[in-house]
Design a protein around this motif. Sequence first.
Motif, PDB file in Angstrom:
ATOM      1  N   HIS A 172       1.385  -3.058  -6.522  1.00  0.00           N
ATOM      2  CA  HIS A 172       0.206  -2.194  -6.438  1.00  0.00           C
ATOM      3  C   HIS A 172      -1.043  -3.042  -6.222  1.00  0.00           C
TER       4      HIS A 172
ATOM      5  N   GLY B  10      -3.205   1.244   4.211  1.00  0.00           N
ATOM      6  CA  GLY B  10      -1.842   1.083   4.703  1.00  0.00           C
ATOM      7  C   GLY B  10      -1.719   1.505   6.154  1.00  0.00           C
TER       8      GLY B  10
ATOM      9  N   PHE C 202       0.801  -1.225   0.000  1.00  0.00           N
ATOM     10  CA  PHE C 202       0.000   0.000   0.000  1.00  0.00           C
ATOM     11  C   PHE C 202       0.843   1.289   0.000  1.00  0.00           C
TER      12      PHE C 202
ATOM     13  N   ALA D 229       2.444   3.536  -3.462  1.00  0.00           N
ATOM     14  CA  ALA D 229       1.725   4.796  -3.647  1.00  0.00           C
ATOM     15  C   ALA D 229       2.583   6.010  -3.306  1.00  0.00           C
TER      16      ALA D 229
ATOM     17  N   ASN E  45      -4.870   3.575  -0.638  1.00  0.00           N
ATOM     18  CA  ASN E  45      -3.564   3.093  -0.180  1.00  0.00           C
ATOM     19  C   ASN E  45      -3.185   3.730   1.151  1.00  0.00           C
TER      20      ASN E  45
END
Length: 280
Positions: free
Chosen positions: A103, A115, A26, A30, A111
């Motif tokens: 991804h 995350g 995540f 990102a 994300n």
Amino acid sequence: MYIVEAKKIIVVVIGAFLNAIAMNFFLIPANVYASGFTGAAQLLSKLLGSFAPFNISTGILLFVLNVPVTIIAWRKIGKSFTFYSFISVLLSTIFLEVLPVKHVSPDILLNAVFGGVIAAVGVGLTLKFGASTGGMDIIAMLLSKIKDKPVGVYFFMLNSIIIITAGSIYGWQNALYTLVTLYASTRVIDAIHTRHEKLTVMIVTNKGEQLKKAIHAKLVRGITSVPAKGAFTNQNKEMMMIVITRYELYDLEQIIREEDPTAFTNIVETAAVFGAFRKD
């Protein structure tokens, strides 16, 4: 005793694994940054990849950053807490190296949120079982041993450096999404463990001396004892009051269960502490 230690090891493994999933699936893909030492390691890895002729992974840098802190903690805090914290960092490094960076979603907000939440579940569980994920948690323990200062200031300073540096070099959008990650992480950790750095524990027991010796053998904290009497039984007891950090809660709970499982224990949130916050 062995069952308790086995549970702690299992939780540390799960916490490290969740942290690695949050990072590799995540946050890293990102370009959203985690908090504390993990975020610092993530940013350093990206900076080295951009400006240096070599690159070092986030997992290796996380381990390197934690080594000096762990050495100090081993001497100043205690071997048990430091050992499990170091195991957590070591396992996080291994999982970060083994799991691929991929991804899961192209949406940066998803994300950032997922995350932060997944990492926080790992951190919260680890704290709840008397260990930590290293880094700023260990620094918090060190500071609590030296002087009663709000640890949040140091968290804020380190995270501010991460956000400002990342925003200045790589653009502000991704850096500011770090704030979403920090907020999600904080809320989840609060729900699983406790948001308060200080807790006041009141223990009503008829094994006062036994408990005092056990607590002082494990924790460097002062205890205030007050005579007490049960209103229903008229039995003479002792009420012990002790102020601890959230990192010591697990150890204190285990001591009470072992020494006097029938003791009545009340844990309340502590807004501030004045005077000597340690055992002289």
